[in-house]
Write an enzyme that holds these catalytic residues in place. Structure first.
Site, PDB file in Angstrom:
ATOM      1  N   GLN A 257       8.042  16.116 -12.367  1.00 24.08           N
ATOM      2  CA  GLN A 257       7.339  14.863 -12.092  1.00 24.08           C
ATOM      3  C   GLN A 257       7.971  13.719 -12.882  1.00 24.08           C
ATOM      4  O   GLN A 257       8.099  12.604 -12.382  1.00 24.08           O
ATOM      5  CB  GLN A 257       5.863  15.040 -12.486  1.00 24.08           C
ATOM      6  CG  GLN A 257       4.878  14.312 -11.638  1.00 24.08           C
ATOM      7  CD  GLN A 257       5.104  14.491 -10.144  1.00 24.08           C
ATOM      8  OE1 GLN A 257       4.995  13.510  -9.429  1.00 24.08           O
ATOM      9  NE2 GLN A 257       5.434  15.665  -9.661  1.00 24.08           N
ATOM     10  N   HIS A 260      10.862  11.514 -11.473  1.00 26.15           N
ATOM     11  CA  HIS A 260      10.679  10.370 -10.579  1.00 26.15           C
ATOM     12  C   HIS A 260      11.175   9.067 -11.176  1.00 26.15           C
ATOM     13  O   HIS A 260      11.685   8.206 -10.476  1.00 26.15           O
ATOM     14  CB  HIS A 260       9.197  10.199 -10.238  1.00 26.15           C
ATOM     15  CG  HIS A 260       8.817  10.949  -9.024  1.00 26.15           C
ATOM     16  ND1 HIS A 260       9.122  10.520  -7.769  1.00 26.15           N
ATOM     17  CD2 HIS A 260       8.188  12.126  -8.864  1.00 26.15           C
ATOM     18  CE1 HIS A 260       8.686  11.388  -6.886  1.00 26.15           C
ATOM     19  NE2 HIS A 260       8.118  12.382  -7.522  1.00 26.15           N
ATOM     20  N   GLU A 326      -2.950  11.779  -9.831  1.00 28.69           N
ATOM     21  CA  GLU A 326      -2.476  11.921  -8.448  1.00 28.69           C
ATOM     22  C   GLU A 326      -2.346  13.397  -8.051  1.00 28.69           C
ATOM     23  O   GLU A 326      -2.852  13.830  -7.016  1.00 28.69           O
ATOM     24  CB  GLU A 326      -1.113  11.234  -8.324  1.00 28.69           C
ATOM     25  CG  GLU A 326      -0.513  11.347  -6.945  1.00 28.69           C
ATOM     26  CD  GLU A 326       0.959  10.972  -6.899  1.00 28.69           C
ATOM     27  OE1 GLU A 326       1.586  10.789  -7.960  1.00 28.69           O
ATOM     28  OE2 GLU A 326       1.488  10.892  -5.786  1.00 28.69           O
ATOM     29  N   HIS A 327      -1.623  14.167  -8.874  1.00 31.41           N
ATOM     30  CA  HIS A 327      -1.503  15.607  -8.623  1.00 31.41           C
ATOM     31  C   HIS A 327      -2.173  16.333  -9.777  1.00 31.41           C
ATOM     32  O   HIS A 327      -1.884  16.034 -10.942  1.00 31.41           O
ATOM     33  CB  HIS A 327      -0.048  16.072  -8.629  1.00 31.41           C
ATOM     34  CG  HIS A 327       0.850  15.324  -7.689  1.00 31.41           C
ATOM     35  ND1 HIS A 327       1.650  14.281  -8.085  1.00 31.41           N
ATOM     36  CD2 HIS A 327       1.081  15.495  -6.370  1.00 31.41           C
ATOM     37  CE1 HIS A 327       2.349  13.837  -7.043  1.00 31.41           C
ATOM     38  NE2 HIS A 327       2.011  14.542  -5.984  1.00 31.41           N
ATOM     39  N   ASP A 360       4.927  17.921  -2.028  1.00 31.06           N
ATOM     40  CA  ASP A 360       5.764  16.723  -1.913  1.00 31.06           C
ATOM     41  C   ASP A 360       6.730  16.802  -0.743  1.00 31.06           C
ATOM     42  O   ASP A 360       7.110  15.777  -0.182  1.00 31.06           O
ATOM     43  CB  ASP A 360       6.596  16.547  -3.182  1.00 31.06           C
ATOM     44  CG  ASP A 360       5.822  15.825  -4.269  1.00 31.06           C
ATOM     45  OD1 ASP A 360       4.705  15.382  -3.997  1.00 31.06           O
ATOM     46  OD2 ASP A 360       6.358  15.721  -5.387  1.00 31.06           O
ATOM     47  N   HIS A 419     -32.337 -15.365  15.183  1.00 30.48           N
ATOM     48  CA  HIS A 419     -32.217 -13.921  15.409  1.00 30.48           C
ATOM     49  C   HIS A 419     -33.516 -13.379  16.022  1.00 30.48           C
ATOM     50  O   HIS A 419     -33.490 -12.549  16.933  1.00 30.48           O
ATOM     51  CB  HIS A 419     -31.938 -13.183  14.090  1.00 30.48           C
ATOM     52  CG  HIS A 419     -30.510 -13.236  13.653  1.00 30.48           C
ATOM     53  ND1 HIS A 419     -29.872 -14.413  13.329  1.00 30.48           N
ATOM     54  CD2 HIS A 419     -29.592 -12.261  13.488  1.00 30.48           C
ATOM     55  CE1 HIS A 419     -28.620 -14.147  12.970  1.00 30.48           C
ATOM     56  NE2 HIS A 419     -28.431 -12.834  13.060  1.00 30.48           N
TER      57      HIS A 419
HETATM   58  N1  LIG Z   1       2.072   7.954  -5.132  1.00 29.90           N
HETATM   59  C1  LIG Z   1       2.734   8.494  -4.165  1.00 29.90           C
HETATM   60  O1  LIG Z   1       2.150   9.000  -3.223  1.00 29.90           O
HETATM   61  C2  LIG Z   1       4.233   8.479  -4.167  1.00 29.90           C
HETATM   62  C3  LIG Z   1       4.943   9.156  -3.179  1.00 29.90           C
HETATM   63  C4  LIG Z   1       6.336   9.063  -3.161  1.00 29.90           C
HETATM   64  C5  LIG Z   1       6.970   8.299  -4.125  1.00 29.90           C
HETATM   65  N2  LIG Z   1       6.245   7.675  -5.075  1.00 29.90           N
HETATM   66  C6  LIG Z   1       6.862   6.792  -6.059  1.00 29.90           C
HETATM   67  O2  LIG Z   1       7.682   5.899  -5.357  1.00 29.90           O
HETATM   68  C7  LIG Z   1       8.559   5.328  -6.285  1.00 29.90           C
HETATM   69  C8  LIG Z   1       9.885   5.082  -5.625  1.00 29.90           C
HETATM   70  O3  LIG Z   1      10.476   4.056  -6.351  1.00 29.90           O
HETATM   71  P1  LIG Z   1      11.961   3.586  -6.150  1.00 29.90           P
HETATM   72  O4  LIG Z   1      12.151   2.426  -7.061  1.00 29.90           O
HETATM   73  O5  LIG Z   1      12.862   4.738  -6.305  1.00 29.90           O
HETATM   74  O6  LIG Z   1      12.051   3.138  -4.635  1.00 29.90           O
HETATM   75  P2  LIG Z   1      11.284   2.023  -3.791  1.00 29.90           P
HETATM   76  O7  LIG Z   1      11.826   2.133  -2.416  1.00 29.90           O
HETATM   77  O8  LIG Z   1       9.825   2.103  -3.983  1.00 29.90           O
HETATM   78  O9  LIG Z   1      11.740   0.636  -4.420  1.00 29.90           O
HETATM   79  C9  LIG Z   1      13.044   0.165  -4.254  1.00 29.90           C
HETATM   80  C10 LIG Z   1      12.981  -1.336  -4.042  1.00 29.90           C
HETATM   81  O10 LIG Z   1      12.397  -1.957  -5.172  1.00 29.90           O
HETATM   82  C11 LIG Z   1      12.828  -3.306  -5.180  1.00 29.90           C
HETATM   83  N3  LIG Z   1      13.044  -3.738  -6.557  1.00 29.90           N
HETATM   84  C12 LIG Z   1      13.754  -3.106  -7.518  1.00 29.90           C
HETATM   85  N4  LIG Z   1      13.753  -3.829  -8.646  1.00 29.90           N
HETATM   86  C13 LIG Z   1      13.032  -4.948  -8.399  1.00 29.90           C
HETATM   87  C14 LIG Z   1      12.671  -6.094  -9.181  1.00 29.90           C
HETATM   88  N5  LIG Z   1      13.044  -6.213 -10.456  1.00 29.90           N
HETATM   89  N6  LIG Z   1      11.911  -7.025  -8.615  1.00 29.90           N
HETATM   90  C15 LIG Z   1      11.500  -6.916  -7.324  1.00 29.90           C
HETATM   91  N7  LIG Z   1      11.832  -5.864  -6.549  1.00 29.90           N
HETATM   92  C16 LIG Z   1      12.581  -4.897  -7.080  1.00 29.90           C
HETATM   93  C17 LIG Z   1      14.124  -3.378  -4.412  1.00 29.90           C
HETATM   94  O11 LIG Z   1      13.999  -4.296  -3.363  1.00 29.90           O
HETATM   95  C18 LIG Z   1      14.305  -1.966  -3.850  1.00 29.90           C
HETATM   96  O12 LIG Z   1      14.662  -1.986  -2.492  1.00 29.90           O
HETATM   97  C19 LIG Z   1       8.599   6.242  -7.497  1.00 29.90           C
HETATM   98  O13 LIG Z   1       7.935   5.599  -8.552  1.00 29.90           O
HETATM   99  C20 LIG Z   1       7.786   7.447  -7.026  1.00 29.90           C
HETATM  100  O14 LIG Z   1       7.083   8.054  -8.075  1.00 29.90           O
HETATM  101  C21 LIG Z   1       4.894   7.735  -5.097  1.00 29.90           C
HETATM  102  N1  LIG Z   2       5.631  13.061  -5.972  1.00 33.85           N
HETATM  103  C1  LIG Z   2       5.634  12.054  -4.951  1.00 33.85           C
HETATM  104  C2  LIG Z   2       4.230  11.628  -4.720  1.00 33.85           C
HETATM  105  O1  LIG Z   2       3.850  10.908  -5.777  1.00 33.85           O
HETATM  106  C3  LIG Z   2       6.216  12.413  -3.672  1.00 33.85           C
HETATM  107  C4  LIG Z   2       7.549  13.044  -3.757  1.00 33.85           C
HETATM  108  C5  LIG Z   2       8.367  13.369  -2.766  1.00 33.85           C
HETATM  109  N2  LIG Z   2       9.412  13.975  -3.314  1.00 33.85           N
HETATM  110  C6  LIG Z   2       9.269  14.005  -4.576  1.00 33.85           C
HETATM  111  N3  LIG Z   2       8.112  13.463  -4.832  1.00 33.85           N
END
Ligand SMILES: NC(=O)c1ccc[n+]([C@@H]2O[C@H](COP(=O)([O-])OP(=O)(O)OC[C@H]3O[C@@H](n4cnc5c(N)ncnc54)[C@H](O)[C@@H]3O)[C@@H](O)[C@H]2O)c1
Ligand SMILES: N[C@H](CO)Cc1c[nH]c[nH+]1
Length: 432
Positions: A257, A260, A326-327, A360, A419
């Site tokens: 986790q 991420h 969340e999990h 996931d 009404h």
């Molecule tokens: N809660 C859930 O169900 C779940 C599920 C899957 C993934 N996640 C989370 O999703 C997240 C994915 O994040 P990621 O960053 O890899 O991808 P992302 O696609 O969420 O974000 C990438 C985008 O963030 C923007 N960005 C980056 N820096 C920035 C800044 N300083 N200002 C404004 N915009 C900016 C950019 O435009 C970029 O395209 C992880 O934190 C993961 O834990 C959560």
């Molecule tokens: N853990 C994320 C949900 O918060 C989802 C994900 C996909 N693959 C890996 N992680």
């Protein structure tokens, strides 16, 4: 937390050192100004932020059929088979969930028929995250679930890779999950594009999906004129374990986790101090020797991890309920005890054989799940999030006789004379 819960004997072997990013006022302001700019200046603003944050400024953000076909060819048959497997499990489970949800029509009084219809939202925008990792499974979780709910128009956005364009396997997953339109654009500008309707993109009624703190904040600010599923920000895990648990397995689940990103929250709560200490040692061992993503996992472990030891399982339960992670994984000698009592979690993983990675990627339950304590009031993404429960009434003369006088009385008491007239007119008409 101790004060709120009146816990007496808890020990923190490790405490989180950093506040979550989402609480930063700067982040909120950044999101506000990007949304405002796209709202006012449309595609030019989308281009500006796409260039600024992702070095991506294509002729068109829409992904064409040729590019989708190329992505399919670039994805190995083995990986395509695994993506297809995941889609079948997620879509299949969603269809089972859909089958439990029914339209309703009932005669509540003689001549009074009430009901509800479950009607899918007409147009949905799915955000598929891809900044740090191309989250292939996220495409399936959002798009295939919207399609299972019967949403007619499902559009989707994912950010570009460093080389440009959406990651091939992620794009294959988006297409095969059933997206009707695909755009290569990430972050806040993607949410704005789908919500406001920019250039030739027709606006959607609802945006869904997970993402980083910017994405989660954008959804929070967009909500109102456009619907959202839930706030699904940076990933979290809370493991409940007792003396009987396998410390090395738990250490791996916590670090997975943490992989991420530096803001991922990882928590162990146990009533066994020795188990908790063993888990810390196993984490350190993994990080120092063979954990493949040690660089990023170490940051989350240092900044956002907590290891909490409680006097007994009742207190373990209170902590888990208060955090509403969340999990939540349960690895104890009596998992059912927790299963019967836990009420706050995004998704639950019972027993050492189950694990967050299954949920996931492919087992079938959805991975778009509430973070930041939102599990106190919502579950994760599922078909129900895309269905509007719309009520209706039909009433006969017999029903009017019963209902109208009560309605008129209440209207009089509220001094809503207009009404009252609408009820009495109907009553009077049925007397003639
Ligand atoms: N809660 C859930 O169900 C779940 C599920 C899957 C993934 N996640 C989370 O999703 C997240 C994915 O994040 P990621 O960053 O890899 O991808 P992302 O696609 O969420 O974000 C990438 C985008 O963030 C923007 N960005 C980056 N820096 C920035 C800044 N300083 N200002 C404004 N915009 C900016 C950019 O435009 C970029 O395209 C992880 O934190 C993961 O834990 C959560
Ligand atoms: N853990 C994320 C949900 O918060 C989802 C994900 C996909 N693959 C890996 N992680």
């Amino acid at each position: 937390m101790e004060k709120e819960l009146l816990l007496q004997d808890i020990i923190y072997l490790k405490r989180a050192e950093q506040e979550p990013e989402s609480e930063s006022p700067l982040l909120r302001q950044t999101v506000t100004s990007i949304l405002k700019d796209v709202h006012e200046n449309g595609i030019e603003a989308v281009r500006k932020y796409s260039q600024q944050f992702d070095s991506w400024n294509p002729v068109s953000f829409r992904v064409d059929a040729e590019t989708i076909e190329r992505a399919k060819q670039e994805t190995s048959p083995e990986l395509r088979a695994s993506i297809d497997f995941a889609r079948e499990q997620v879509h299949g489970f969603a269809m089972h969930q859909r089958s439990t949800m029914k339209d309703l029509e009932v005669e509540t009084l003689p001549g009074v028929v009430l009901g509800h219809k479950l009607i899918p939202v007409n147009a949905v925008g799915c955000y598929v995250p891809g900044g740090r990792y191309p989250l292939i499974a996220s495409a399936i979780m959002t798009i295939a679930t919207a399609k299972a709910a019967g949403v007619p128009r499902v559009i989707a956005c994912a950010p570009p890779t460093k080389e440009g364009g959406i990651h091939a396997a992620q794009l294959y997953a988006m297409a095969t999950a059933g997206a009707d339109e695909i755009y290569c654009v990430g972050g806040v500008q993607a949410l704005a594009l789908m919500s406001y309707g920019v250039d030739n993109v027709q606006p959607v009624d609802m945006v869904v999906g997970a993402g980083n703190a910017f994405v989660a904040e954008a959804k929070r600010q967009i909500f109102g004129p456009v619907g959202i599923d839930l706030l699904a920000g940076p990933s979290e895990v809370l493991v409940i374990a007792d003396e009987s648990a396998d410390a090395k397995l738990i250490a791996a689940d916590l670090l997975a986790q943490a992989e991420h990103g530096p803001t991922s929250q990882v928590i162990l709560v146990s009533d066994s101090e020795s188990l908790a200490k063993n888990v810390i040692n196993e984490v350190d061992l993994w990080l120092d020797t063979s954990w493949p993503t040690a660089e990023v996992s170490r940051q989350a472990w240092q900044n956002r991890a907590e290891v909490i030891v409680c006097a007994n399982r009742d207190e373990v339960l209170k902590i888990a309920e208060n955090i509403a992670s969340e999990h939540v994984e349960v690895q104890t000698s009596d998992d059912e005890w927790f299963f019967d009592r836990l009420t706050n979690y995004g998704s639950l993983f019972l027993g050492a054989r189950s694990t967050v990675a299954y949920g996931d990627k492919a087992i079938g339950t959805n991975h778009v799940l509430p973070t930041g304590g939102a599990a106190r009031y919502t579950g994760g993404l599922g078909v129900s999030k895309f269905l509007k429960t719309l009520t209706y009434q039909k009433i006969s003369a017999e029903g009017t006789k019963i209902v109208a006088p009560h309605v008129a009385d209440i209207c009089d008491a509220e001094m809503m004379a207009g009404h009252a007239i609408t009820a009495r007119m109907r009553f009077d008409r049925d007397q003639n």
